[in-house]
Design a protein around this motif. Structure first.
Motif, PDB file in Angstrom:
ATOM      1  N   CYS A   5      21.900  42.016  -5.184  1.00 14.84           N
ATOM      2  CA  CYS A   5      21.425  41.727  -3.689  1.00 14.84           C
ATOM      3  C   CYS A   5      22.648  41.570  -3.019  1.00 14.84           C
ATOM      4  O   CYS A   5      23.628  40.635  -3.425  1.00 14.84           O
ATOM      5  CB  CYS A   5      20.680  40.179  -3.885  1.00 14.84           C
ATOM      6  SG  CYS A   5      20.065  40.023  -2.329  1.00 14.84           S
ATOM      7  N   GLU A   7      24.518  41.382   1.083  1.00 17.33           N
ATOM      8  CA  GLU A   7      24.465  41.049   2.440  1.00 17.33           C
ATOM      9  C   GLU A   7      25.067  42.288   3.273  1.00 17.33           C
ATOM     10  O   GLU A   7      25.988  42.568   3.065  1.00 17.33           O
ATOM     11  CB  GLU A   7      25.315  39.723   3.126  1.00 17.33           C
ATOM     12  CG  GLU A   7      24.989  39.466   4.524  1.00 17.33           C
ATOM     13  CD  GLU A   7      25.884  38.247   4.848  1.00 17.33           C
ATOM     14  OE1 GLU A   7      25.207  37.836   5.752  1.00 17.33           O
ATOM     15  OE2 GLU A   7      26.998  37.893   4.055  1.00 17.33           O
ATOM     16  N   LYS A   8      23.829  43.173   3.896  1.00 14.53           N
ATOM     17  CA  LYS A   8      24.286  44.363   4.356  1.00 14.53           C
ATOM     18  C   LYS A   8      25.561  44.318   5.474  1.00 14.53           C
ATOM     19  O   LYS A   8      26.401  45.121   5.543  1.00 14.53           O
ATOM     20  CB  LYS A   8      23.229  44.866   5.211  1.00 14.53           C
ATOM     21  CG  LYS A   8      22.007  45.284   4.277  1.00 14.53           C
ATOM     22  CD  LYS A   8      20.942  45.905   5.175  1.00 14.53           C
ATOM     23  CE  LYS A   8      19.545  46.271   4.544  1.00 14.53           C
ATOM     24  NZ  LYS A   8      18.278  46.817   5.145  1.00 14.53           N
ATOM     25  N   SER A   9      25.585  43.079   6.226  1.00 18.60           N
ATOM     26  CA  SER A   9      26.596  43.329   7.125  1.00 18.60           C
ATOM     27  C   SER A   9      27.974  42.935   6.923  1.00 18.60           C
ATOM     28  O   SER A   9      28.781  43.221   7.594  1.00 18.60           O
ATOM     29  CB  SER A   9      26.182  41.923   8.431  1.00 18.60           C
ATOM     30  OG  SER A   9      26.177  40.837   7.611  1.00 18.60           O
ATOM     31  N   THR A  10      28.234  42.458   5.668  1.00 21.36           N
ATOM     32  CA  THR A  10      29.328  41.974   5.151  1.00 21.36           C
ATOM     33  C   THR A  10      29.619  42.564   3.746  1.00 21.36           C
ATOM     34  O   THR A  10      30.971  42.759   3.437  1.00 21.36           O
ATOM     35  CB  THR A  10      29.508  40.476   4.969  1.00 21.36           C
ATOM     36  OG1 THR A  10      28.714  39.915   3.887  1.00 21.36           O
ATOM     37  CG2 THR A  10      29.272  39.725   6.266  1.00 21.36           C
ATOM     38  N   LYS A  12      29.012  41.528   1.064  1.00 23.10           N
ATOM     39  CA  LYS A  12      28.834  40.179   0.240  1.00 23.10           C
ATOM     40  C   LYS A  12      27.815  40.001  -0.807  1.00 23.10           C
ATOM     41  O   LYS A  12      26.586  40.536  -0.573  1.00 23.10           O
ATOM     42  CB  LYS A  12      29.070  39.013   0.945  1.00 23.10           C
ATOM     43  CG  LYS A  12      28.975  37.649   0.349  1.00 23.10           C
ATOM     44  CD  LYS A  12      28.753  36.545   1.132  1.00 23.10           C
ATOM     45  CE  LYS A  12      28.507  35.165   0.173  1.00 23.10           C
ATOM     46  NZ  LYS A  12      28.010  34.059   1.019  1.00 23.10           N
ATOM     47  N   ILE A  14      25.337  38.482  -2.968  1.00 19.88           N
ATOM     48  CA  ILE A  14      24.781  37.355  -2.873  1.00 19.88           C
ATOM     49  C   ILE A  14      24.274  36.766  -4.162  1.00 19.88           C
ATOM     50  O   ILE A  14      24.324  35.727  -4.534  1.00 19.88           O
ATOM     51  CB  ILE A  14      23.570  37.314  -1.919  1.00 19.88           C
ATOM     52  CG1 ILE A  14      23.852  37.810  -0.497  1.00 19.88           C
ATOM     53  CG2 ILE A  14      22.536  36.264  -1.806  1.00 19.88           C
ATOM     54  CD1 ILE A  14      22.709  38.200   0.169  1.00 19.88           C
ATOM     55  N   ALA A  30      17.208  35.225  -1.515  1.00 20.48           N
ATOM     56  CA  ALA A  30      18.310  35.332  -0.449  1.00 20.48           C
ATOM     57  C   ALA A  30      17.802  34.713   0.826  1.00 20.48           C
ATOM     58  O   ALA A  30      18.138  33.811   1.232  1.00 20.48           O
ATOM     59  CB  ALA A  30      18.778  36.735  -0.233  1.00 20.48           C
ATOM     60  N   TYR A  35      19.523  33.511   4.264  1.00 24.55           N
ATOM     61  CA  TYR A  35      19.821  35.016   4.931  1.00 24.55           C
ATOM     62  C   TYR A  35      18.478  35.689   5.420  1.00 24.55           C
ATOM     63  O   TYR A  35      17.363  35.533   5.300  1.00 24.55           O
ATOM     64  CB  TYR A  35      20.079  35.838   3.653  1.00 24.55           C
ATOM     65  CG  TYR A  35      21.496  35.451   3.098  1.00 24.55           C
ATOM     66  CD1 TYR A  35      22.573  35.905   3.382  1.00 24.55           C
ATOM     67  CD2 TYR A  35      21.659  34.602   1.848  1.00 24.55           C
ATOM     68  CE1 TYR A  35      23.898  35.472   2.953  1.00 24.55           C
ATOM     69  CE2 TYR A  35      22.624  34.242   1.406  1.00 24.55           C
ATOM     70  CZ  TYR A  35      23.870  34.716   1.752  1.00 24.55           C
ATOM     71  OH  TYR A  35      25.237  34.250   1.406  1.00 24.55           O
ATOM     72  N   ASP A  39      18.992  41.554   6.857  1.00 25.09           N
ATOM     73  CA  ASP A  39      20.310  41.893   6.475  1.00 25.09           C
ATOM     74  C   ASP A  39      20.489  41.705   5.047  1.00 25.09           C
ATOM     75  O   ASP A  39      21.726  41.524   4.523  1.00 25.09           O
ATOM     76  CB  ASP A  39      21.145  40.827   7.060  1.00 25.09           C
ATOM     77  CG  ASP A  39      22.651  41.091   7.194  1.00 25.09           C
ATOM     78  OD1 ASP A  39      23.135  42.316   7.321  1.00 25.09           O
ATOM     79  OD2 ASP A  39      23.429  39.907   7.146  1.00 25.09           O
ATOM     80  N   VAL A  40      19.664  42.012   3.954  1.00 21.47           N
ATOM     81  CA  VAL A  40      19.779  41.778   2.601  1.00 21.47           C
ATOM     82  C   VAL A  40      19.197  43.143   1.904  1.00 21.47           C
ATOM     83  O   VAL A  40      18.336  43.632   2.444  1.00 21.47           O
ATOM     84  CB  VAL A  40      18.879  40.655   2.310  1.00 21.47           C
ATOM     85  CG1 VAL A  40      18.950  40.752   0.688  1.00 21.47           C
ATOM     86  CG2 VAL A  40      19.333  39.329   2.636  1.00 21.47           C
TER      87      VAL A  40
END
Length: 64
Positions: A5, A7-10, A12, A14, A30, A35, A39-40
């Motif tokens: 999983c 985080e789309k924006s970064t 990262k 999860i 998430a 979250y 954005d996941v």
């Protein structure tokens, strides 16, 4: 093979699971963790690719 999983924006990581929980479990975890569902991303990933991502993120956090 496992699931990851992100985080789309970064980008990262999860959470990672090597178990066979139903799809959507990591997204729900998430969201429960604060979250935004939009954005996941949850997807399948080879263990070797997961280890590569971990190493890349560690290098970004701890540059020499």
């Amino acid at each position: 093979m496992g699931r990851i999983c992100l985080e789309k924006s970064t980008g990262k990581i999860i959470e990672y699971q090597s178990t066979h929980a139903p799809l959507g479990t990591l997204v729900q975890n998430a969201v429960n963790g604060g979250y935004s569902a939009s954005d996941v991303e949850e997807k399948y990933i080879e263990t070797s690719d997961y280890k590569k991502l971990i190493n890349e993120q560690e290098a970004l956090r701890n540059p020499e």
